[in-house]
Write an enzyme that holds these catalytic residues in place. Structure first.
Site, PDB file in Angstrom:
ATOM      1  N   HIS A  82       0.656  -1.260  -0.001  1.00 58.90           N
ATOM      2  CA  HIS A  82      -0.071  -0.166  -0.054  1.00 58.90           C
ATOM      3  C   HIS A  82       0.889   1.178  -0.009  1.00 58.90           C
ATOM      4  CE1 HIS A  82      -3.443   2.627   0.864  1.00 58.90           C
ATOM      5  NE2 HIS A  82      -2.567   3.231   1.705  1.00 58.90           N
ATOM      6  N   ASP A 161     -15.829   2.401   7.226  1.00 60.23           N
ATOM      7  CA  ASP A 161     -14.396   3.376   7.032  1.00 60.23           C
ATOM      8  C   ASP A 161     -15.262   4.439   6.017  1.00 60.23           C
ATOM      9  OD1 ASP A 161     -12.042   4.368   6.907  1.00 60.23           O
ATOM     10  OD2 ASP A 161     -11.996   3.829   4.950  1.00 60.23           O
ATOM     11  N   ARG A 168     -15.341  12.448   8.390  1.00 59.07           N
ATOM     12  CA  ARG A 168     -13.985  13.208   8.828  1.00 59.07           C
ATOM     13  C   ARG A 168     -13.604  14.243   7.787  1.00 59.07           C
ATOM     14  NH1 ARG A 168     -10.325   8.387   8.446  1.00 59.07           N
ATOM     15  NH2 ARG A 168      -8.709  10.143   8.831  1.00 59.07           N
ATOM     16  N   SER A 183      -8.133   3.641   9.408  1.00 57.06           N
ATOM     17  CA  SER A 183      -8.797   3.406   7.952  1.00 57.06           C
ATOM     18  C   SER A 183      -7.781   2.621   7.002  1.00 57.06           C
ATOM     19  CB  SER A 183      -8.953   5.205   7.396  1.00 57.06           C
ATOM     20  OG  SER A 183      -9.020   5.110   6.281  1.00 57.06           O
ATOM     21  N   LYS A 187      -8.558  -1.518   5.560  1.00 55.58           N
ATOM     22  CA  LYS A 187      -8.879  -2.096   4.170  1.00 55.58           C
ATOM     23  C   LYS A 187      -7.726  -2.995   3.895  1.00 55.58           C
ATOM     24  CE  LYS A 187      -9.278   2.499   3.521  1.00 55.58           C
ATOM     25  NZ  LYS A 187      -9.601   3.902   3.197  1.00 55.58           N
TER      26      LYS A 187
HETATM   27  N1  URA Z   1      -6.286   7.345   3.429  1.00 55.15           N
HETATM   28  C1  URA Z   1      -7.345   6.601   3.787  1.00 55.15           C
HETATM   29  O1  URA Z   1      -7.607   5.580   3.228  1.00 55.15           O
HETATM   30  N2  URA Z   1      -7.894   6.898   5.074  1.00 55.15           N
HETATM   31  C2  URA Z   1      -7.430   8.143   5.706  1.00 55.15           C
HETATM   32  O2  URA Z   1      -8.107   8.359   6.686  1.00 55.15           O
HETATM   33  C3  URA Z   1      -6.422   8.844   5.171  1.00 55.15           C
HETATM   34  C4  URA Z   1      -6.167   8.599   3.938  1.00 55.15           C
END
Ligand code: URA
Length: 433
Positions: A82, A161, A168, A183, A187
Site C-alpha cells: 500500500h 470506513d 471526517r 482507516s 482496508k
Molecule cells: N487514506 C485513507 O484511506 N484513510 C485516511 O483516513 C486517510 C488517507
C-alpha cells in the site's frame, strides 16, 4: 452504553474499551448513531489521540463492518502493498509483476486517484482494453494461472470506513494519526493478505508533509497490523519531488514499462527494488531485505518482470503489445515543451503543485465522479540537484488543448526553484520500520 458517555470519556482523554469501540462503530455503520455524535467523537480523538489498543480495536471493528476477502485458496504467503499516495507514483506497475515473477502470489485490490495523487486502477485502465472489474472466479483463477491479479476495491469491504472517512472529510478530522492508520490498515486487513508492506510517503507531494508525522503514522500502522495478527513493515520514502519523470496515466504506464526493461529512472527503480526486497523477505523467499532486493533487481534486468507484466495485462483484457509499441497507449493531441528562462541548480520542486497541474490538464479528479483523460500529463526533465541552462527543456506537457498547455507552461516554470549553488541529490528512502 450511551454514546454521550463515550464522547465524554474520549474528550477527557480516557481510554475506551474494545466493547465501547465495537458499540460505536457497529452502531454508526448500521445508522443507529447519528453523524453529529460521531463527529464529536472524531474531534475528541483528534485532540486526545488513541492508545495502540484503542486504534487496533477501532481497526478490527471497521474490518468487521463488512465482507472480508478470503485468500486461503491461494497457496503461499500473500503479501500486499500500500502506498499513502504521491505524484508520479507508478510503483505498483513495476513492483507487483516483479514480485509475482519471484513466485509470490499477488492478489491485490487497488483504488482510484483523487486530487493531486494518482491511482493504480486509472493508470492501468489507460491500456486499451484493460479491465479492473474482475469477478471472484476470475480473480482466483488468474492468481492460479499467472500468479497475479489486480482488481478494483468492492464497496462491501469496510463500509464503516467509507462512512467515517466521508464524515471526517466534512468535519476537519481527517488529520488524526490513529484515525488515518485505522482507516488504511482496516482496508488492508479486509483485503486478506498475510503480510503488508506500506510505502509511507513524506514531503510536499505526500499526504503527510512532515517526516515526523509520516514516521508516527508508519509506526502506528505497523503496530496495529502486527497486533491484528498479520505482519506489517513500512518504508518511509520521499515525495519532495515526483517519483520518476512521468505524471499522468498513460505516461506513467509507459515509464513503468521502460523501468521493467531496466532503463527506468533511478529513484523509481530503487523504490521498487527496496519494496520488493521487503515483500520477498516477508514472504520468506529471502533471508534479508537486501537479499530480496537483489532478487527483484535480477528479475527486472533479466526481463522476467516485463514478461509477467505482459501476461497480466493480457489476462485482464488489455493490449499487451503496448510493451513493445508504446504508441498504442493513448497519446495527447497537444505536446508542448517548457523551456527554462533562467539557469541554476534545482533546489526545490513544488511537487504537490505539479500533481495539481497534471490533474487540471485532465489526468486526475477533484471528485470521484470526474472523467479522466488517460493521455494527458507532464513529463519532467529536471529533478532536484540537476543543473538547468537557460533555453533547456524543463518539461513536456501533454494536453487536450493549446490553451491548457499554455496555461500549464507558466505554472510548471513556477514550480522550479533555482539556486546558484550546487545542490546535493536528495535521499529517497529514509527508514524501514
Ligand atoms: N487514506 C485513507 O484511506 N484513510 C485516511 O483516513 C486517510 C488517507
Amino acid at each position: 452504553m450511551r454514546v454521550y458517555d463515550l464522547i465524554w470519556k474520549k474528550r477527557e482523554g480516557k481510554e475506551l474499551t474494545k466493547a465501547e469501540i465495537d458499540f460505536l462503530i457497529a452502531g454508526y455503520a448500521k445508522g443507529e448513531i447519528p453523524d453529529y455524535q460521531m463527529s464529536a467523537w472524531c474531534m475528541a480523538v483528534y485532540f486526545k489521540g488513541m492508545s495502540f489498543e484503542e486504534a487496533t480495536a477501532l481497526t478490527l471493528a471497521m474490518v468487521n463492518s463488512g465482507r472480508q476477502v478470503d485468500l486461503s485458496r491461494i497457496n503461499g504467503t500473500k503479501v500486499d502493498k500500500h502506498s499513502t499516495g504521491g505524484v508520479g507514483d507508478k510503483t505498483s506497475l513495476v513492483l507487483l509483476p516483479a514480485v509475482a515473477a519471484a513466485g509470490i502470489p499477488v492478489a491485490k485490490m487497488s483504488g482510484r486517484g483523487l486530487g493531486h495523487t494518482g491511482g493504480t486502477l486509472d493508470k492501468l485502465e489507460s491500456i486499451p482494453g484493460f479491465k479492473t472489474a474482475i469477478d471472484p472466479e476470475q480473480f482466483f483463477r488468474q492468481v492460479e494461472q499467472i500468479g497475479m491479479v489486480l482488481a478494483g476495491q468492492t464497496a462491501d469491504l469496510v463500509p464503516a470506513d467509507k462512512k467515517l472517512y466521508a464524515l471526517r472529510d466534512l468535519t476537519a478530522t481527517v488529520e488524526s494519526i490513529p484515525l488515518i492508520a485505522s482507516s488504511i490498515v482496516s482496508k488492508k486487513l479486509a483485503s486478506g493478505a498475510d503480510a503488508v508492506v506500506l510505502d509511507v510517503k513524506y514531503g510536499d507531494g505526500a499526504f503527510m508533509n512532515q517526516y515526523q508525522a509520516a514516521l508516527e503514522l508508519a509506526q502506528t500502522m505497523v503496530e496495529i497490523g502486527n497486533r491484528s495478527g498479520r505482519r506489517f513493515k513500512a518504508v518511509l520514502s520521499s515525495m519532495e519531488q515526483p517519483l520518476g519523470m512521468a505524471i499522468g496515466n498513460s505516461l506513467e504506464v509507459a515509464e513503468a514499462i521502460t523501468t521493467l526493461k531496466g532503463n527506468g529512472p533511478a529513484d523509481l527503480t530503487e523504490l521498487c527494488t527496496v519494496l520488493g526486497g521487503v515483500m520477498l523477505w516477508l514472504a520468506g523467499k529471502a533471508d534479508t531485505i537486501d537479499a530480496g532486493s537483489e532478487i527483484i533487481s535480477e528479475i527486472i534486468y533479466s526481463g522476467k518482470g516485463l514478461q509477467k507484466f505482459q501476461e497480466f495485462v493480457q489476462a485482464q483484457g488489455g493490449n499487451s503489445l503496448v510493451v513493445d509499441e508504446p504508441d498504442l497507449l493513448p497519446r495527447a493531441k497537444v505536446i508542448k515543451k517548457v523551456i527554462a528562462d533562467q539557469e541554476g541548480w534545482v533546489e526545490r520542486i513544488s511537487c504537490r503543485e505539479l500533481g495539481l497541474i497534471s490533474m487540471r490538464l485532465g489526468s486526475g479528479r477533484t471528485k470521484l465522479e470526474d472523467v479522466i483523460y488517460p493521455e494527458v500529463g507532464i513529463v519532467i526533465n529536471k529533478k532536484v540537484g540537476d543543473y538547468i541552462k537557460a533555453g533547456e527543456v524543463i518539461a513536456e506537457i501533454h494536453a487536450l488543448t493549446e490553451t491548457a498547455a499554455d496555461l500549464a507552461t507558466t505554472e510548471i516554470r513556477d514550480c522550479y526553484l533555482l539556486t546558484q549553488q550546487p545542490v546535493a541529490k536528495p535521499e529517497l528512502i529514509k527508514a524501514i520500520i
